[in-house]
Design a protein around this motif. Structure first.
Motif, PDB file in Angstrom:
ATOM      1  N   LYS A   1       0.800  -1.220   0.000  1.00 47.66           N
ATOM      2  CA  LYS A   1       0.000   0.000   0.000  1.00 47.66           C
ATOM      3  C   LYS A   1       0.834   1.273   0.000  1.00 47.66           C
ATOM      4  CE  LYS A   1      -3.767  -2.294   2.310  1.00 47.66           C
ATOM      5  NZ  LYS A   1      -4.529  -2.458   3.521  1.00 47.66           N
ATOM      6  N   ARG A   2       1.954   1.285   0.725  1.00 52.21           N
ATOM      7  CA  ARG A   2       2.734   2.529   0.792  1.00 52.21           C
ATOM      8  C   ARG A   2       4.196   2.235   1.086  1.00 52.21           C
ATOM      9  NH1 ARG A   2       0.080   4.140   6.514  1.00 52.21           N
ATOM     10  NH2 ARG A   2       1.330   2.672   7.685  1.00 52.21           N
ATOM     11  N   ARG A   3       5.012   3.174   0.751  1.00 49.35           N
ATOM     12  CA  ARG A   3       6.455   3.062   0.943  1.00 49.35           C
ATOM     13  C   ARG A   3       6.829   3.788   2.232  1.00 49.35           C
ATOM     14  NH1 ARG A   3      10.999   2.821  -2.997  1.00 49.35           N
ATOM     15  NH2 ARG A   3      12.773   3.674  -1.898  1.00 49.35           N
ATOM     16  N   ARG A   4       7.655   3.123   3.045  1.00 51.16           N
ATOM     17  CA  ARG A   4       8.135   3.741   4.283  1.00 51.16           C
ATOM     18  C   ARG A   4       9.656   3.821   4.234  1.00 51.16           C
ATOM     19  NH1 ARG A   4       5.636  -0.104   8.610  1.00 51.16           N
ATOM     20  NH2 ARG A   4       4.673  -1.246   6.933  1.00 51.16           N
ATOM     21  N   LEU A   5      10.187   4.948   4.636  1.00 48.89           N
ATOM     22  CA  LEU A   5      11.632   5.130   4.679  1.00 48.89           C
ATOM     23  C   LEU A   5      12.133   4.990   6.107  1.00 48.89           C
ATOM     24  CD1 LEU A   5      12.023   8.218   2.322  1.00 48.89           C
ATOM     25  CD2 LEU A   5      12.394   5.804   1.782  1.00 48.89           C
ATOM     26  N   ILE A   6      13.359   4.547   6.240  1.00 51.56           N
ATOM     27  CA  ILE A   6      13.984   4.438   7.554  1.00 51.56           C
ATOM     28  C   ILE A   6      14.375   5.834   8.014  1.00 51.56           C
ATOM     29  CG2 ILE A   6      16.033   3.601   8.753  1.00 51.56           C
ATOM     30  CD1 ILE A   6      15.955   1.169   6.998  1.00 51.56           C
ATOM     31  N   PRO A   7      14.114   6.173   9.277  1.00 51.85           N
ATOM     32  CA  PRO A   7      14.546   7.479   9.789  1.00 51.85           C
ATOM     33  C   PRO A   7      16.064   7.635   9.680  1.00 51.85           C
ATOM     34  CG  PRO A   7      13.095   6.376  11.357  1.00 51.85           C
ATOM     35  CD  PRO A   7      13.400   5.394  10.269  1.00 51.85           C
ATOM     36  N   VAL A   8      16.514   8.861   9.458  1.00 49.85           N
ATOM     37  CA  VAL A   8      17.937   9.140   9.243  1.00 49.85           C
ATOM     38  C   VAL A   8      18.792   8.610  10.382  1.00 49.85           C
ATOM     39  CG1 VAL A   8      19.637  10.995   9.013  1.00 49.85           C
ATOM     40  CG2 VAL A   8      17.473  11.130   7.779  1.00 49.85           C
ATOM     41  N   GLU A   9      18.377   8.816  11.633  1.00 48.91           N
ATOM     42  CA  GLU A   9      19.195   8.375  12.763  1.00 48.91           C
ATOM     43  C   GLU A   9      19.335   6.854  12.796  1.00 48.91           C
ATOM     44  OE1 GLU A   9      14.990   9.137  13.866  1.00 48.91           O
ATOM     45  OE2 GLU A   9      16.526  10.514  13.194  1.00 48.91           O
ATOM     46  N   LYS A  10      18.297   6.134  12.408  1.00 50.61           N
ATOM     47  CA  LYS A  10      18.388   4.671  12.349  1.00 50.61           C
ATOM     48  C   LYS A  10      19.295   4.244  11.193  1.00 50.61           C
ATOM     49  CE  LYS A  10      15.548   0.588  12.809  1.00 50.61           C
ATOM     50  NZ  LYS A  10      14.181   0.075  12.965  1.00 50.61           N
ATOM     51  N   PHE A  11      19.180   4.928  10.075  1.00 52.04           N
ATOM     52  CA  PHE A  11      20.042   4.637   8.927  1.00 52.04           C
ATOM     53  C   PHE A  11      21.513   4.834   9.300  1.00 52.04           C
ATOM     54  CE2 PHE A  11      22.455   6.078   5.239  1.00 52.04           C
ATOM     55  CZ  PHE A  11      22.297   4.982   4.401  1.00 52.04           C
ATOM     56  N   ASP A  12      21.825   5.933   9.994  1.00 53.16           N
ATOM     57  CA  ASP A  12      23.206   6.198  10.417  1.00 53.16           C
ATOM     58  C   ASP A  12      23.726   5.093  11.327  1.00 53.16           C
ATOM     59  OD1 ASP A  12      23.219   8.530   8.942  1.00 53.16           O
ATOM     60  OD2 ASP A  12      22.870   9.840  10.674  1.00 53.16           O
ATOM     61  N   LYS A  13      22.879   4.593  12.209  1.00 54.22           N
ATOM     62  CA  LYS A  13      23.284   3.498  13.094  1.00 54.22           C
ATOM     63  C   LYS A  13      23.531   2.216  12.300  1.00 54.22           C
ATOM     64  CE  LYS A  13      21.069   5.302  17.226  1.00 54.22           C
ATOM     65  NZ  LYS A  13      20.008   5.123  18.216  1.00 54.22           N
ATOM     66  N   LEU A  14      22.709   1.963  11.292  1.00 57.12           N
ATOM     67  CA  LEU A  14      22.894   0.787  10.443  1.00 57.12           C
ATOM     68  C   LEU A  14      24.194   0.875   9.647  1.00 57.12           C
ATOM     69  CD1 LEU A  14      19.245   0.252   9.193  1.00 57.12           C
ATOM     70  CD2 LEU A  14      20.568  -1.302  10.629  1.00 57.12           C
ATOM     71  N   VAL A  15      24.517   2.064   9.163  1.00 54.26           N
ATOM     72  CA  VAL A  15      25.779   2.254   8.444  1.00 54.26           C
ATOM     73  C   VAL A  15      26.950   2.021   9.392  1.00 54.26           C
ATOM     74  CG1 VAL A  15      27.251   3.940   7.261  1.00 54.26           C
ATOM     75  CG2 VAL A  15      24.831   3.757   6.661  1.00 54.26           C
TER      76      VAL A  15
END
Length: 102
Positions: free
Chosen positions: A14-28
């Protein structure tokens, strides 16, 4: 990195969700730590053996360059320099610690 890409682009029907920037930084950061560990542990294996195959060297070099371009260095940088100075051999290491001919 494919896991990080999966998390970023995952979406339901139904819709696209993006990962919040702070979570993305932690994943990197987590991914960089995992790659650093892989580079250091594999590098230590090659250094202990005293040589590296051409294939191992090419893969190690490629992974290190991608890691370095994302800002990683530290222990892996020192190990990388030592690994790149190893002589090329036709004997490699399998995942169980044995040897194989390349």
């Amino acid at each position: 990195m494919s896991f990080v890409q999966f998390l970023i682009t995952r979406h339901d029907e139904k819709r696209r969700r993006l990962i919040p920037v702070e979570k993305f930084d932690k994943l990197v950061s987590l991914t960089l730590a995992q790659v650093q560990a892989r580079l250091v542990l594999n590098g230590d294996t090659f250094l202990h053996r005293g040589s590296i195959t051409a294939r191992e060297r090419a893969m190690y070099f490629d992974i290190y360059n991608k890691y370095h371009s994302l800002g990683g260095n530290g222990y892996a940088e020192s190990t990388h320099k030592d690994v790149m100075n190893l002589p090329i051999s036709d004997v490699g290491v399998d995942l169980k610690g044995g040897r194989y001919a390349d």
